[in-house]
Design a protein around this motif. Structure first.
Motif, mmCIF file in Angstrom:
data_model
loop_
_atom_site.group_PDB
_atom_site.id
_atom_site.type_symbol
_atom_site.label_atom_id
_atom_site.label_comp_id
_atom_site.label_asym_id
_atom_site.label_seq_id
_atom_site.Cartn_x
_atom_site.Cartn_y
_atom_site.Cartn_z
ATOM 1 N N THR A 112 1.178 -1.575 -0.291
ATOM 2 C CA THR A 112 -0.049 -0.078 0.037
ATOM 3 C C THR A 112 0.815 1.222 0.320
ATOM 4 O O THR A 112 1.902 1.118 0.543
ATOM 5 C CB THR A 112 -1.243 0.246 1.331
ATOM 6 N N THR A 113 0.042 1.918 -0.315
ATOM 7 C CA THR A 113 0.998 3.487 0.126
ATOM 8 C C THR A 113 0.317 4.477 0.908
ATOM 9 O O THR A 113 -0.545 4.543 1.096
ATOM 10 C CB THR A 113 1.354 4.324 -1.902
ATOM 11 N N ILE A 114 1.022 5.124 1.892
ATOM 12 C CA ILE A 114 0.376 6.489 2.519
ATOM 13 C C ILE A 114 1.555 7.280 2.585
ATOM 14 O O ILE A 114 2.691 7.400 2.565
ATOM 15 C CB ILE A 114 0.915 5.471 3.913
ATOM 16 N N THR A 115 0.962 8.527 2.710
ATOM 17 C CA THR A 115 1.491 9.453 2.790
ATOM 18 C C THR A 115 1.570 9.703 4.064
ATOM 19 O O THR A 115 1.100 9.318 5.521
ATOM 20 C CB THR A 115 0.569 10.848 2.481
ATOM 21 N N PRO A 116 2.648 10.407 4.699
ATOM 22 C CA PRO A 116 3.660 9.952 6.252
ATOM 23 C C PRO A 116 2.618 10.911 7.053
ATOM 24 O O PRO A 116 2.701 10.522 8.061
ATOM 25 C CB PRO A 116 4.443 11.318 5.911
ATOM 26 N N ASP A 117 1.887 11.995 6.766
ATOM 27 C CA ASP A 117 1.473 12.464 7.705
ATOM 28 C C ASP A 117 -0.483 12.094 7.968
ATOM 29 O O ASP A 117 -1.251 12.181 8.579
ATOM 30 C CB ASP A 117 0.155 13.825 7.258
#
Length: 179
Positions: A112-117
């Motif tokens: 999956t991809t996730i933004t750091p925030d």
């Protein structure tokens, strides 16, 4: 699984509800309503909805098997209706979906991809890896400079696997019957 809810494969008629849940999350990148209808039609085998007692979707996970890596489920979006949050529903959906896809399609890991925030998603996928005793590797997949809109955060790729429970489910599904 939280009481009063059940996991199910999405149906085309769930597309509008899934779109509303995504929109109301105020965290997800909202896709067109049309794309959610297509997702429910074309990727139902690799996605899940949680339904309340009335059969209405109150959460969803959308995913697909990566064409170049057919043992990897890419989780696209996870969302839970505001009234159902804090009950462990996202984790229950992710667990249920990955076991089902391992049994049916032979996956042994997820991406999956996730933004750091995005704290909630970071916690969800980190705890998934911990709960299942699986390694997790993180690296920036899409730097913020790649996005045409200003202010988009980088997308960090999480690679989780091999996941022992998925390896076991996948091997069990592949075992010959009546051997």
């Amino acid at each position: 699984m939280p009481e009063g809810l059940k996991l199910d494969a999405p149906r085309v008629e769930d597309g509008a509800a899934i779109w509303r849940i995504a929109r109301d999350s105020r965290v997800l990148d909202l896709n067109s309503s049309y794309s959610y209808l297509l997702w429910c039609r074309d990727f139902a085998a690799t996605s899940v909805v949680a339904r309340d007692d009335g059969g209405e979707p109150v959460g969803f996970v959308t995913g697909y098997v990566r064409p170049q890596h057919p043992r990897t489920l890419v989780v696209w979006q996870v969302a839970v209706d505001r009234g159902q949050r804090g009950r462990g529903l996202a984790a229950a959906m992710l667990d249920g979906l990955t076991i089902r896809v391992a049994e049916e399609l032979g996956i042994d890991g997820i991406e999956t991809t996730i933004t750091p925030d995005n704290t909630a998603s970071n916690r969800l996928f980190t705890s998934y890896a911990e709960r299942h005793g699986a390694p997790v590797r993180r690296e920036v997949l899409f730097d913020d400079a790649l996005f045409p809109e200003k202010g988009h955060k980088p997308e960090v790729l999480y690679r989780i696997g091999p996941v022992p429970a998925l390896v076991s489910a996948s091997a069990h599904a592949a075992a010959p019957v009546g051997g």
